[in-house]
Design a protein around this motif. Structure first.
Motif, mmCIF file in Angstrom:
data_model
loop_
_atom_site.group_PDB
_atom_site.id
_atom_site.type_symbol
_atom_site.label_atom_id
_atom_site.label_comp_id
_atom_site.label_asym_id
_atom_site.label_seq_id
_atom_site.Cartn_x
_atom_site.Cartn_y
_atom_site.Cartn_z
ATOM 1 N N VAL A 40 -34.920 -84.462 -14.169
ATOM 2 C CA VAL A 40 -35.623 -83.170 -14.211
ATOM 3 C C VAL A 40 -36.030 -82.737 -12.801
ATOM 4 C CG1 VAL A 40 -37.670 -81.937 -15.056
ATOM 5 C CG2 VAL A 40 -36.430 -83.469 -16.585
ATOM 6 N N PHE A 41 -36.552 -83.665 -11.998
ATOM 7 C CA PHE A 41 -36.968 -83.307 -10.638
ATOM 8 C C PHE A 41 -35.770 -82.933 -9.762
ATOM 9 C CE2 PHE A 41 -40.825 -86.072 -11.607
ATOM 10 C CZ PHE A 41 -41.683 -84.998 -11.710
ATOM 11 N N LEU A 91 -48.598 -83.570 -9.131
ATOM 12 C CA LEU A 91 -47.429 -82.929 -9.744
ATOM 13 C C LEU A 91 -47.600 -81.413 -9.807
ATOM 14 C CD1 LEU A 91 -46.487 -85.406 -12.627
ATOM 15 C CD2 LEU A 91 -45.463 -85.174 -10.352
ATOM 16 N N MET A 94 -47.531 -86.811 -20.473
ATOM 17 C CA MET A 94 -47.979 -85.739 -19.589
ATOM 18 C C MET A 94 -47.033 -85.516 -18.417
ATOM 19 S SD MET A 94 -51.566 -85.706 -17.519
ATOM 20 C CE MET A 94 -51.115 -86.754 -16.158
ATOM 21 N N ALA A 95 -46.523 -86.607 -17.807
ATOM 22 C CA ALA A 95 -45.700 -86.482 -16.598
ATOM 23 C C ALA A 95 -44.417 -85.703 -16.876
ATOM 24 C CB ALA A 95 -45.384 -87.859 -16.026
ATOM 25 N N ILE A 96 -43.717 -86.042 -17.957
ATOM 26 C CA ILE A 96 -42.463 -85.341 -18.245
ATOM 27 C C ILE A 96 -42.763 -83.879 -18.599
ATOM 28 C CG2 ILE A 96 -42.344 -86.028 -20.709
ATOM 29 C CD1 ILE A 96 -39.273 -85.846 -18.424
ATOM 30 N N MET A 115 -52.488 -88.182 -10.398
ATOM 31 C CA MET A 115 -51.088 -87.825 -10.633
ATOM 32 C C MET A 115 -50.923 -86.354 -11.024
ATOM 33 S SD MET A 115 -48.627 -89.542 -13.475
ATOM 34 C CE MET A 115 -49.167 -88.609 -14.897
ATOM 35 N N LEU A 174 -37.048 -88.496 -15.883
ATOM 36 C CA LEU A 174 -37.935 -87.810 -14.931
ATOM 37 C C LEU A 174 -37.186 -87.465 -13.648
ATOM 38 C CD1 LEU A 174 -41.332 -89.725 -15.223
ATOM 39 C CD2 LEU A 174 -41.006 -87.257 -15.475
ATOM 40 N N LEU A 177 -45.184 -82.016 -17.371
ATOM 41 C CA LEU A 177 -45.452 -81.293 -16.120
ATOM 42 C C LEU A 177 -44.181 -81.143 -15.285
ATOM 43 C CD1 LEU A 177 -48.943 -82.685 -15.025
ATOM 44 C CD2 LEU A 177 -48.405 -80.540 -16.217
ATOM 45 N N ALA A 178 -43.285 -82.136 -15.362
ATOM 46 C CA ALA A 178 -42.008 -82.022 -14.659
ATOM 47 C C ALA A 178 -41.217 -80.830 -15.221
ATOM 48 C CB ALA A 178 -41.214 -83.317 -14.794
ATOM 49 N N ILE A 179 -41.225 -80.681 -16.535
ATOM 50 C CA ILE A 179 -40.484 -79.574 -17.167
ATOM 51 C C ILE A 179 -41.145 -78.235 -16.828
ATOM 52 C CG2 ILE A 179 -39.724 -78.596 -19.377
ATOM 53 C CD1 ILE A 179 -39.565 -81.536 -20.417
ATOM 54 N N TRP A 180 -42.474 -78.218 -16.722
ATOM 55 C CA TRP A 180 -43.165 -77.007 -16.248
ATOM 56 C C TRP A 180 -42.594 -76.567 -14.885
ATOM 57 C CZ3 TRP A 180 -46.803 -73.075 -15.913
ATOM 58 C CH2 TRP A 180 -47.298 -72.797 -14.640
#
Lengths: 161, 161
Positions: A10-11, A76, B72-74, A72, A7, B76-79
């Motif tokens: 990616v960020f 995001l 979901m978090a990863i 969350m 994560l 949305l990070a990739i989005w």
């Protein structure tokens, strides 16, 4: 403190991809010729400030992303919005020399960074603190863009790149 | 089907903010002069395709954001990553006329869109289907940027905007 490396990676890539506009569209002879207020930060401060802010915002986003907090997703989503405005600004200001559209983009960025600080804060106090300096810096940038826009009605006609 | 309007609104504004680069940096006389392959899509198709793709990707992101899925978090990070590459491309290609850096950005975009399709698919089958056409279009765009780069070694010297 738990670090989720995929994560965070990616960020970080997202933040520095946005920041690459600062290298592609950088202050040159055109920016040097503009009339600027006395409190304009020196050129060297900008890349340094952005380097710290990009790392902080990526780290904060990772904290939010691992939180499992019910808010969350919206936090995001707002991260994505502010980083797009962040990517847009340099090409419009330094690339097109269009001060007023750049000011509009910066207003969108300021509003989305404010929303992000609030959303991150609600999810994770430390994440909110990590992005607070970004809001301060964006406020300074907005004031600077506004001042330059008012001082340079002929900006689009100035020569230079 | 449940629609979370605040989330959908944030994703839509994000997508169309990214798309605004297409209006700020649009095909002009420089693009018209470039040597292009016979299969180049007509100019009118680009805004139409992007309009549909931006709505689809925003809607898909909303589906993912309301899923509560552990990945979901990863997703949305990739989005966020793909939409930054999306924002970057037009200023570098149409603004700077730099075909090879634009190709690198488009490769990053293609790879992140591929990762997004997989991540969305794992979270929500319908969301994955919604972004699949975006991967197809990005593949076509990459092939077109590659072909134009090979055909126009003198692109940066061509006059026009």
């Amino acid at each position: 403190m738990m670090i989720d490396w995929p994560l965070l990676a990616v960020f970080l890539v997202t933040a520095f991809a946005a920041g690459s506009t600062g290298a592609f569209f950088s202050p040159g002879s055109w920016y040097a010729k503009l009339s600027k207020p006395s409190w304009t930060p020196p050129n060297w401060l900008f890349p340094l400030a952005w380097f710290v802010l990009y790392i902080s915002m990526a780290f904060a986003a990772m904290r939010v992303a691992v939180s499992g907090h019910p808010e969350m997703a919206i936090a995001l989503a707002i991260w994505g919005l502010q980083i797009v405005f962040n990517t847009l600004w340099s090409p419009i200001f330094f690339g097109l020399h269009r001060l007023f559209p750049a000011l509009i983009v910066l207003f969108g960025m300021w509003a989305s960074v404010l929303a992000m600080v609030v959303a991150f804060w609600r999810v994770d106090l430390f994440a909110g603190l990590l992005v607070a300096p970004y809001l301060v810096w964006t406020s300074v940038a907005f004031a600077l863009n506004f001042s330059i826009w008012r001082r340079n009605p002929d900006a689009a006609q100035l020569a230079g790149s």
